[in-house]
Design a protein around this motif. Structure first.
Motif, PDB file in Angstrom:
ATOM      1  N   LEU A 328      24.047  16.528  18.112  1.00 37.68           N
ATOM      2  CA  LEU A 328      23.709  15.313  18.847  1.00 37.68           C
ATOM      3  C   LEU A 328      22.281  14.898  18.498  1.00 37.68           C
ATOM      4  O   LEU A 328      21.315  15.571  18.854  1.00 37.68           O
ATOM      5  N   GLY A 329      22.139  13.774  17.800  1.00 42.65           N
ATOM      6  CA  GLY A 329      20.823  13.291  17.380  1.00 42.65           C
ATOM      7  C   GLY A 329      20.170  12.469  18.478  1.00 42.65           C
ATOM      8  O   GLY A 329      20.306  11.240  18.508  1.00 42.65           O
ATOM      9  N   LEU A 330      19.443  13.119  19.374  1.00 47.26           N
ATOM     10  CA  LEU A 330      18.831  12.415  20.504  1.00 47.26           C
ATOM     11  C   LEU A 330      17.761  11.436  20.021  1.00 47.26           C
ATOM     12  O   LEU A 330      17.746  10.265  20.415  1.00 47.26           O
ATOM     13  N   ALA A 331      16.836  11.918  19.187  1.00 43.28           N
ATOM     14  CA  ALA A 331      15.785  11.036  18.675  1.00 43.28           C
ATOM     15  C   ALA A 331      16.371   9.975  17.750  1.00 43.28           C
ATOM     16  O   ALA A 331      15.955   8.811  17.767  1.00 43.28           O
ATOM     17  N   ALA A 332      17.353  10.357  16.934  1.00 44.76           N
ATOM     18  CA  ALA A 332      17.976   9.392  16.021  1.00 44.76           C
ATOM     19  C   ALA A 332      18.712   8.313  16.797  1.00 44.76           C
ATOM     20  O   ALA A 332      18.630   7.119  16.466  1.00 44.76           O
ATOM     21  N   GLY A 333      19.445   8.701  17.849  1.00 44.95           N
ATOM     22  CA  GLY A 333      20.150   7.721  18.665  1.00 44.95           C
ATOM     23  C   GLY A 333      19.210   6.773  19.374  1.00 44.95           C
ATOM     24  O   GLY A 333      19.498   5.584  19.528  1.00 44.95           O
ATOM     25  N   ASN A 334      18.055   7.300  19.808  1.00 45.35           N
ATOM     26  CA  ASN A 334      17.052   6.438  20.458  1.00 45.35           C
ATOM     27  C   ASN A 334      16.495   5.392  19.504  1.00 45.35           C
ATOM     28  O   ASN A 334      15.997   4.350  19.939  1.00 45.35           O
ATOM     29  N   ALA A 335      16.521   5.689  18.205  1.00 50.81           N
ATOM     30  CA  ALA A 335      15.989   4.755  17.201  1.00 50.81           C
ATOM     31  C   ALA A 335      17.087   3.925  16.544  1.00 50.81           C
ATOM     32  O   ALA A 335      16.831   3.257  15.532  1.00 50.81           O
ATOM     33  N   ASP A 336      18.278   3.948  17.088  1.00 49.32           N
ATOM     34  CA  ASP A 336      19.397   3.193  16.529  1.00 49.32           C
ATOM     35  C   ASP A 336      19.071   1.697  16.534  1.00 49.32           C
ATOM     36  O   ASP A 336      18.831   1.109  17.593  1.00 49.32           O
ATOM     37  N   PRO A 337      19.029   1.047  15.372  1.00 51.29           N
ATOM     38  CA  PRO A 337      18.678  -0.381  15.327  1.00 51.29           C
ATOM     39  C   PRO A 337      19.669  -1.269  16.076  1.00 51.29           C
ATOM     40  O   PRO A 337      19.334  -2.406  16.416  1.00 51.29           O
ATOM     41  N   LYS A 338      20.873  -0.748  16.356  1.00 51.78           N
ATOM     42  CA  LYS A 338      21.828  -1.566  17.109  1.00 51.78           C
ATOM     43  C   LYS A 338      21.395  -1.752  18.563  1.00 51.78           C
ATOM     44  O   LYS A 338      21.798  -2.717  19.215  1.00 51.78           O
ATOM     45  N   ILE A 339      20.595  -0.832  19.089  1.00 55.88           N
ATOM     46  CA  ILE A 339      20.096  -1.004  20.455  1.00 55.88           C
ATOM     47  C   ILE A 339      18.592  -1.240  20.495  1.00 55.88           C
ATOM     48  O   ILE A 339      18.064  -1.737  21.494  1.00 55.88           O
ATOM     49  N   ARG A 340      17.878  -0.893  19.413  1.00 58.40           N
ATOM     50  CA  ARG A 340      16.428  -1.132  19.341  1.00 58.40           C
ATOM     51  C   ARG A 340      16.098  -1.736  17.988  1.00 58.40           C
ATOM     52  O   ARG A 340      15.611  -1.055  17.082  1.00 58.40           O
ATOM     53  N   PRO A 341      16.342  -3.010  17.811  1.00 55.47           N
ATOM     54  CA  PRO A 341      16.066  -3.634  16.515  1.00 55.47           C
ATOM     55  C   PRO A 341      14.587  -3.620  16.146  1.00 55.47           C
ATOM     56  O   PRO A 341      14.244  -3.667  14.967  1.00 55.47           O
ATOM     57  N   ASP A 342      13.692  -3.551  17.160  1.00 55.92           N
ATOM     58  CA  ASP A 342      12.245  -3.480  16.894  1.00 55.92           C
ATOM     59  C   ASP A 342      11.692  -2.276  17.637  1.00 55.92           C
ATOM     60  O   ASP A 342      11.498  -2.312  18.851  1.00 55.92           O
ATOM     61  N   LEU A 343      11.428  -1.200  16.900  1.00 61.92           N
ATOM     62  CA  LEU A 343      10.950   0.038  17.523  1.00 61.92           C
ATOM     63  C   LEU A 343       9.532  -0.075  18.036  1.00 61.92           C
ATOM     64  O   LEU A 343       9.077   0.794  18.787  1.00 61.92           O
ATOM     65  N   HIS A 344       8.811  -1.118  17.652  1.00 64.87           N
ATOM     66  CA  HIS A 344       7.430  -1.271  18.097  1.00 64.87           C
ATOM     67  C   HIS A 344       7.325  -1.903  19.475  1.00 64.87           C
ATOM     68  O   HIS A 344       6.253  -1.922  20.076  1.00 64.87           O
ATOM     69  N   LEU A 345       8.425  -2.448  19.969  1.00 63.80           N
ATOM     70  CA  LEU A 345       8.394  -3.055  21.292  1.00 63.80           C
ATOM     71  C   LEU A 345       8.638  -1.991  22.360  1.00 63.80           C
ATOM     72  O   LEU A 345       9.548  -1.179  22.227  1.00 63.80           O
ATOM     73  N   PRO A 346       7.822  -1.971  23.424  1.00 62.04           N
ATOM     74  CA  PRO A 346       8.056  -1.004  24.506  1.00 62.04           C
ATOM     75  C   PRO A 346       9.313  -1.360  25.287  1.00 62.04           C
ATOM     76  O   PRO A 346       9.792  -2.487  25.244  1.00 62.04           O
ATOM     77  N   ALA A 347       9.833  -0.356  25.993  1.00 59.79           N
ATOM     78  CA  ALA A 347      11.045  -0.563  26.784  1.00 59.79           C
ATOM     79  C   ALA A 347      10.799  -0.136  28.224  1.00 59.79           C
ATOM     80  O   ALA A 347      11.435   0.790  28.730  1.00 59.79           O
ATOM     81  N   PRO A 348       9.842  -0.784  28.944  1.00 63.57           N
ATOM     82  CA  PRO A 348       9.526  -0.355  30.308  1.00 63.57           C
ATOM     83  C   PRO A 348      10.733  -0.489  31.226  1.00 63.57           C
ATOM     84  O   PRO A 348      11.431  -1.493  31.223  1.00 63.57           O
TER      85      PRO A 348
END
Length: 461
Positions: A328-348
């Motif tokens: 299970l890729g926890l960090a990889a799933g968190n960086a999935d572009p399908k749910i986070r197209p811009d990783l530089h934007l915070p997700a408060p």
């Protein structure tokens, strides 16, 4: 060594069997070890380009497995135990006795390896016992221990926020909640970190851990208290002494490693991440929000528990055969572009990250780790708001294992403090902690003043 589910004996010198599905594609599999694995996010991106949301990989020893990169695909595996087992005896690979994977995969009578009714029995005991831990007492102990640790280095103007603060604080607080003697807390924490690191002394560290937890079980059978060990022993699930010891051992390893990593990663974000400072100065990001952001960007564990396919099943466009292992890729799933197209934007405020898994095996103690980390960082930055990183960010020391990327050191500097501010002085902090204390008896003065440390911290910048 893992064993087949039919109980047949395996010769010690027997080579690992070759699954036909693996043999033909071994050359195409990406090794999850070696130099490239030390930069996991670049590796995740490349695997996603080449294979999609599920990639074939090789583990140490060239053991074949599947790595789940997609956020939705990770949730599918986590939430469908009818298709994916946690019991490593269902694995279609047998490991040699010297495999570095054995400590992670060899079956044990633990919640994390259980399925079905056995999982329900063990999880009920763990959830109910954790639910009896007083969350207010946790915060009081965090403040108390944090101030003691800060006192030990405040006069020097320098500290390492991992080795001098996060590691020790996590060990002291978690040991207290479990019922471990305070004199054993720091040796216990050091043993856990050494064991997880996989050093040459990891086996000796595990022996110490087992010894401390076995002693704890015997002491609490004779003299129970308001602690996790006593709650396990008293639970209606009738856990055996061995089950209690094993679950205490697993709990301290998971809690100490995850909480230490969470604190270290959050403190590094405070010191270096422009998104964090800009958001705080604008009033749009609180410390709890920042911790959630860390769980998106740098979760304490980058790879979650393994699963084993119960049948041939398609996952993310790949055919996973019955008995195959998936990671299970926890960090990889968190960086999935399908749910986070811009990783530089915070997700408060967004808690859909995978840091604590999901489904029936979701981490039952995640609120405790959050409470410890939030209170510890708040206390530290209230006392020392002028913290600065003492080295270039590129010089920070990381180590990468199969399951996590760990910050080994965060050296900082600050103006030396000659003594605690008068408002924070109290007999509780000035005296050494007793071996056994009741948090209810501690004065309210132990709580830090609730002021906006981040405004002073950011204003200084």
């Amino acid at each position: 060594m893992t064993t087949p589910t039919d109980g047949t004996a395996i010769p010690a010198d027997a080579p690992p069997p070759q699954c036909p599905a693996h043999t033909g594609m071994r050359a195409a599999r990406q090794p999850m070890y070696g130099p490239e694995a030390a930069t996991p996010y670049a590796l995740y991106e490349r695997m996603r380009r080449e294979h999609g949301q599920v990639a074939p990989v090789l583990l140490p020893g060239d053991v074949p497995a599947w790595f789940v990169l997609g956020h939705r695909e990770n949730l599918d595996v986590m939430r469908t135990p009818a298709s994916w087992s946690c019991d490593s005896r269902n694995w279609n690979v047998r490991l040699p006795p010297d495999s570095p994977l054995l400590p992670l995969t060899a079956w044990q009578p633990l919640l994390v390896f259980a399925d079905g009714q056995e999982h329900a029995r063990l999880r009920e005991a763990v959830v109910d016992s954790l639910g009896k831990i007083d969350r207010h007492s946790i915060r009081r102990y965090v403040v108390r221990y944090a101030n003691q640790l800060i006192d030990s280095f405040a006069h020097t103007g320098r500290a390492d926020l991992v080795t001098d603060f996060a590691e020790k604080l996590s060990a002291l607080v978690m040991a207290r909640q479990m019922g471990v003697r305070e004199s054993d807390a720091l040796p216990l924490g050091a043993a856990v970190r050494d064991m997880v690191k996989g050093s040459e002394t990891a086996l000796q560290s595990n022996d110490l851990l087992v010894s401390i937890m076995s002693d704890l079980v015997e002491r609490k059978k004779a003299d129970p208290g308001p602690d996790l060990a006593s709650h396990f022993l008293d639970h209606g699930s009738n856990l055996s002494d061995q089950e209690v010891m094993e679950h205490l051992r697993h709990a301290i390893v998971a809690a100490h490693e995850n909480t230490t990593n969470l604190m270290a990663n959050a403190l590094l974000m405070v010191l270096t991440d422009r998104r964090f400072r800009a958001s705080l100065s604008g009033g749009s990001l609180t410390l709890p929000d920042a911790l959630e952001q860390v769980m998106w960007d740098a979760p304490p564990l980058s790879v979650g528990a393994f699963r084993f396919a119960r049948r041939d099943i398609e996952l993310g466009g790949q055919l996973v055969r019955a008995g195959d292992m998936v990671l299970l890729g926890l960090a990889a799933g968190n960086a999935d572009p399908k749910i986070r197209p811009d990783l530089h934007l915070p997700a408060p405020g967004n808690r859909s990250h995978l840091a604590f898994s999901a489904g029936p095996h979701e981490c039952p103690g995640q609120d405790i780790g959050r409470a410890i980390s939030e209170t510890a960082i708040d206390t530290l930055l209230t006392r020392l708001p002028d913290l600065d990183l003492a080295v270039a960010e590129s010089e920070l020391d990381f180590s990468t294992s199969l399951v996590s990327t760990r910050l080994n050191s965060v050296p900082v500097r600050f103006a030396p403090r000659r003594g605690r501010p008068a408002a924070q002085e109290s007999p509780t902090h000035a005296q050494p902690l007793p071996a056994v204390a009741s948090p209810a008896a501690e004065p309210a003065a132990t709580a830090p003043a609730r002021r906006s440390w981040w405004q002073r911290f950011l204003g200084r910048r």
